[in-house]
Design a protein around this motif. Structure first.
Motif, mmCIF file in Angstrom:
data_model
loop_
_atom_site.group_PDB
_atom_site.id
_atom_site.type_symbol
_atom_site.label_atom_id
_atom_site.label_comp_id
_atom_site.label_asym_id
_atom_site.label_seq_id
_atom_site.Cartn_x
_atom_site.Cartn_y
_atom_site.Cartn_z
ATOM 1 N N ASP A 1 0.850 -1.200 0.000
ATOM 2 C CA ASP A 1 0.000 0.000 0.000
ATOM 3 C C ASP A 1 0.883 1.245 0.000
ATOM 4 O OD1 ASP A 1 -1.913 1.924 0.251
ATOM 5 O OD2 ASP A 1 -2.809 1.142 2.094
ATOM 6 N N SER A 2 1.033 1.834 -1.159
ATOM 7 C CA SER A 2 1.890 3.014 -1.288
ATOM 8 C C SER A 2 1.222 4.285 -0.789
ATOM 9 C CB SER A 2 2.296 3.195 -2.757
ATOM 10 O OG SER A 2 1.132 3.373 -3.582
ATOM 11 N N THR A 3 -0.065 4.220 -0.400
ATOM 12 C CA THR A 3 -0.772 5.423 0.056
ATOM 13 C C THR A 3 -0.567 5.695 1.544
ATOM 14 O OG1 THR A 3 -2.806 4.194 0.540
ATOM 15 C CG2 THR A 3 -2.536 5.008 -1.708
ATOM 16 N N ILE A 4 0.061 4.792 2.278
ATOM 17 C CA ILE A 4 0.285 5.008 3.707
ATOM 18 C C ILE A 4 1.292 6.152 3.882
ATOM 19 C CG2 ILE A 4 1.170 3.991 5.843
ATOM 20 C CD1 ILE A 4 0.241 1.286 4.853
ATOM 21 N N GLY B 1 11.298 13.546 13.588
ATOM 22 C CA GLY B 1 10.450 14.175 14.600
ATOM 23 C C GLY B 1 9.294 13.309 15.069
ATOM 24 N N GLY B 2 9.270 12.047 14.717
ATOM 25 C CA GLY B 2 8.216 11.145 15.191
ATOM 26 C C GLY B 2 7.006 11.028 14.284
ATOM 27 N N ALA B 3 6.976 11.806 13.177
ATOM 28 C CA ALA B 3 5.811 11.749 12.284
ATOM 29 C C ALA B 3 5.658 10.383 11.603
ATOM 30 C CB ALA B 3 5.896 12.857 11.242
ATOM 31 N N PRO B 4 6.736 9.750 11.082
ATOM 32 C CA PRO B 4 6.577 8.420 10.485
ATOM 33 C C PRO B 4 6.055 7.380 11.485
ATOM 34 C CG PRO B 4 8.641 9.399 9.775
ATOM 35 C CD PRO B 4 8.113 10.268 10.866
ATOM 36 N N TYR B 5 6.565 7.425 12.707
ATOM 37 C CA TYR B 5 6.114 6.462 13.706
ATOM 38 C C TYR B 5 4.627 6.673 14.028
ATOM 39 C CZ TYR B 5 5.736 3.722 17.964
ATOM 40 O OH TYR B 5 5.331 2.804 18.900
ATOM 41 N N ALA B 6 4.185 7.920 14.087
ATOM 42 C CA ALA B 6 2.768 8.197 14.346
ATOM 43 C C ALA B 6 1.896 7.637 13.233
ATOM 44 C CB ALA B 6 2.549 9.711 14.483
ATOM 45 N N SER B 7 2.387 7.706 11.996
ATOM 46 C CA SER B 7 1.639 7.135 10.877
ATOM 47 C C SER B 7 1.569 5.619 10.996
ATOM 48 C CB SER B 7 2.301 7.529 9.552
ATOM 49 O OG SER B 7 1.652 6.908 8.466
ATOM 50 N N MET B 8 2.700 4.997 11.387
ATOM 51 C CA MET B 8 2.694 3.542 11.545
ATOM 52 C C MET B 8 1.749 3.120 12.672
ATOM 53 S SD MET B 8 4.722 2.605 9.155
ATOM 54 C CE MET B 8 4.112 4.075 8.280
ATOM 55 N N ARG B 9 1.727 3.886 13.739
ATOM 56 C CA ARG B 9 0.886 3.556 14.889
ATOM 57 C C ARG B 9 -0.596 3.576 14.513
ATOM 58 N NH1 ARG B 9 2.008 7.678 19.194
ATOM 59 N NH2 ARG B 9 0.738 8.918 17.759
ATOM 60 N N ASP B 10 -0.976 4.440 13.579
ATOM 61 C CA ASP B 10 -2.387 4.548 13.195
ATOM 62 C C ASP B 10 -2.770 3.599 12.057
ATOM 63 O OD1 ASP B 10 -2.677 6.534 15.096
ATOM 64 O OD2 ASP B 10 -2.322 8.166 13.662
ATOM 65 N N TYR C 1 4.281 8.478 4.817
ATOM 66 C CA TYR C 1 5.658 8.211 5.245
ATOM 67 C C TYR C 1 6.074 6.754 4.989
ATOM 68 C CZ TYR C 1 5.073 12.661 7.695
ATOM 69 O OH TYR C 1 4.818 13.975 7.999
ATOM 70 N N GLY C 2 5.354 6.057 4.127
ATOM 71 C CA GLY C 2 5.664 4.665 3.857
ATOM 72 C C GLY C 2 7.047 4.484 3.253
ATOM 73 N N ALA C 3 7.415 5.329 2.296
ATOM 74 C CA ALA C 3 8.719 5.214 1.646
ATOM 75 C C ALA C 3 9.851 5.467 2.644
ATOM 76 C CB ALA C 3 8.797 6.179 0.471
ATOM 77 N N ALA C 4 9.669 6.471 3.528
ATOM 78 C CA ALA C 4 10.699 6.790 4.512
ATOM 79 C C ALA C 4 10.903 5.636 5.486
ATOM 80 C CB ALA C 4 10.332 8.071 5.269
ATOM 81 N N VAL C 5 9.815 4.987 5.887
ATOM 82 C CA VAL C 5 9.928 3.876 6.829
ATOM 83 C C VAL C 5 10.551 2.659 6.152
ATOM 84 C CG1 VAL C 5 8.629 2.307 8.315
ATOM 85 C CG2 VAL C 5 8.008 4.724 8.232
#
Length: 440
Positions: free
Chosen positions: A164-167, A197-206, A169-173
């Protein structure tokens, strides 16, 4: 004044064999059990002499868990629907004589958050929670179950981000996962939390982590195809996708070749134990009509007197059309029944009541619950109750033998309990060919 009985009772009285002793009901039950056992032996004998081809097949599913929990929550992520589907699939494996369940592997996973030691516990307990559900339903030996754990499912995260490329910050993670593949899990988690700054992790958490807390089940079985009846070779293997390939995975059914039957339906013989206890002979059958629908037809035929002054003579039937909340034959059901009753009854009192060649009739609605007593789903029990009305006429006689004087006559309409019992049954199964309009 001597009054003769209705026509259909005369035959009973003229026959010297109608004074059946109390143990007659036990004889009827013994005959029912004997028929069932002979059928089972015949099936085993016929199957043993047939050449078979064994091929592997699988069914799989996944249920999700809330963060840091191991209890099954049927309302979370559609777990109730997913569990119902995989249980129905395993049921079909158990019922199908061509299938033999060989192995049930349950994989417990935890998302890569929190301490690794705690994630090991979560993954293990989630797998055990799934196994406990299966053990409560089936009688498989403990040796058939296997537990595997993935305490921190980094690979599952990678698969989801790749699919799923729409997630956000997917590419950064994904780039981060490639750079940190060799790092300890707890250190890797801390670095992911501090990335950008924690934004990618917040996206993964959701968007990702809630789907990595799961228990996946993989059921392996052997499917035995009758070689003598095959019109073309069976496939060498039935392939299914991996449980981790998508977050919205649902159970995948085994594909059966078009010439083979896709589902079994049942025919059951049964007797109502409450009526047996009242020394009233009865026998019935139930036939599966369509998915979730069946027809139940009990028959009472008691032409004998229990004692000289106590009799429950019945010639009656009460067909009922049933709708089952899940698969027909097990679980809860609701039904609509009709009643047709010819009667000649007395209860050791001064009078007996008999219909004047005009059977009572009525309608009603019912509810019941049925369950199986054995792993092969052959023997079963059922509790039932129903209410409605009966329209009847009667003639009242002195209870001084078979030809007591008439006292009065009348009729009326009864509203109340019309169906009740605890029944035991034995089921026979046969293959049903699926039609396009059927939704199993």
């Amino acid at each position: 004044m001597d009054v003769t009985a209705p026509a259909y009772y005369k035959g009973f009285r003229c026959n010297p064999c109608t004074n059946i002793p109390r143990h007659a009901i036990s004889a009827r039950l013994a005959v029912l059990i004997l028929i069932a056992l002979l059928s089972a032996v015949t099936c085993v004998a016929s199957g043993a002499s047939t050449d078979t081809l064994t091929i592997p097949a699988q069914a799989q599913a996944r249920i999700d868990f809330k963060v840091n929990l191991t209890d099954f929550d049927k309302t979370y992520h559609g777990n109730d629907s997913v569990l119902g589907q995989v249980l129905a699939r395993i049921d079909s494996m158990v019922l199908d004589p061509r299938m033999r369940v060989e192995r049930i592997t349950v994989v417990g996973t935890a998302s890569p958050e929190g301490l690794y030691s705690n994630n090991v516990r979560l993954a293990t307990d989630r797998a055990r929670a799934f196994i406990s559900i299966l053990q409560a339903r089936y009688s498989f030996p403990d040796s058939i179950y296997a537990i595997s754990t993935i305490p921190e499912d980094w690979d599952g995260m990678r698969i989801m981000l790749t699919a799923d490329s729409t997630i956000p910050y997917g590419a950064a993670v994904l780039s981060f996962l490639d750079r940190t593949a060799h790092i300890d899990g707890d250190i890797r988690e801390r670095r992911l939390k501090s990335l950008d700054g924690g934004a990618p992790y917040a996206s993964m958490r959701d968007n990702v982590l809630p789907y990595l807390r799961r228990a996946s089940v993989l059921v392996d079985c052997d499917t035995r195809w009758l070689c003598s009846r095959m019109c073309r070779p069976a496939p060498a293997h039935l392939e299914l996708c991996s449980p981790a390939s998508a977050p919205d995975l649902v159970p995948t059914a085994v594909d059966i070749p078009a010439h083979a039957a896709s589902r079994q339906r049942f025919f059951a013989l049964k007797t109502n134990l409450l009526w047996d206890a009242a020394l009233c002979a009865n026998l019935g059958f139930e036939l599966e009509l369509w998915p979730r629908w069946s027809l139940d037809v009990p028959v009472w035929y008691s032409p004998y007197d229990i004692t000289r002054r106590w009799r429950i003579r019945l010639l009656a039937t009460q067909p009922e059309v049933r709708y089952w909340l899940r698969d027909a034959g097990a679980g809860h059901y609701f039904g609509v029944h009709a009643s047709v009753v010819g009667f000649n009854v007395s209860f050791a009192g001064d009078y007996r009541y008999q219909d004047p060649n005009h059977a009572a009739f009525g309608l009603g609605i019912g509810y019941g619950f049925a369950f199986h007593l054995d792993k092969g789903r052959r023997w079963g029990m059922e509790a039932q109750i129903g209410a409605g009305y009966l329209s009847y006429k009667w003639i009242k006689y002195h209870n001084t033998g078979r030809n007591g004087a008439e006292v009065s006559h009348g009729g009326g309409t009864y509203w109340g309990l019309t169906r009740a019992g605890i029944a035991i049954s034995y089921k026979f199964y046969r293959q049903r060919k699926e039609r396009r309009w059927m939704k199993w």
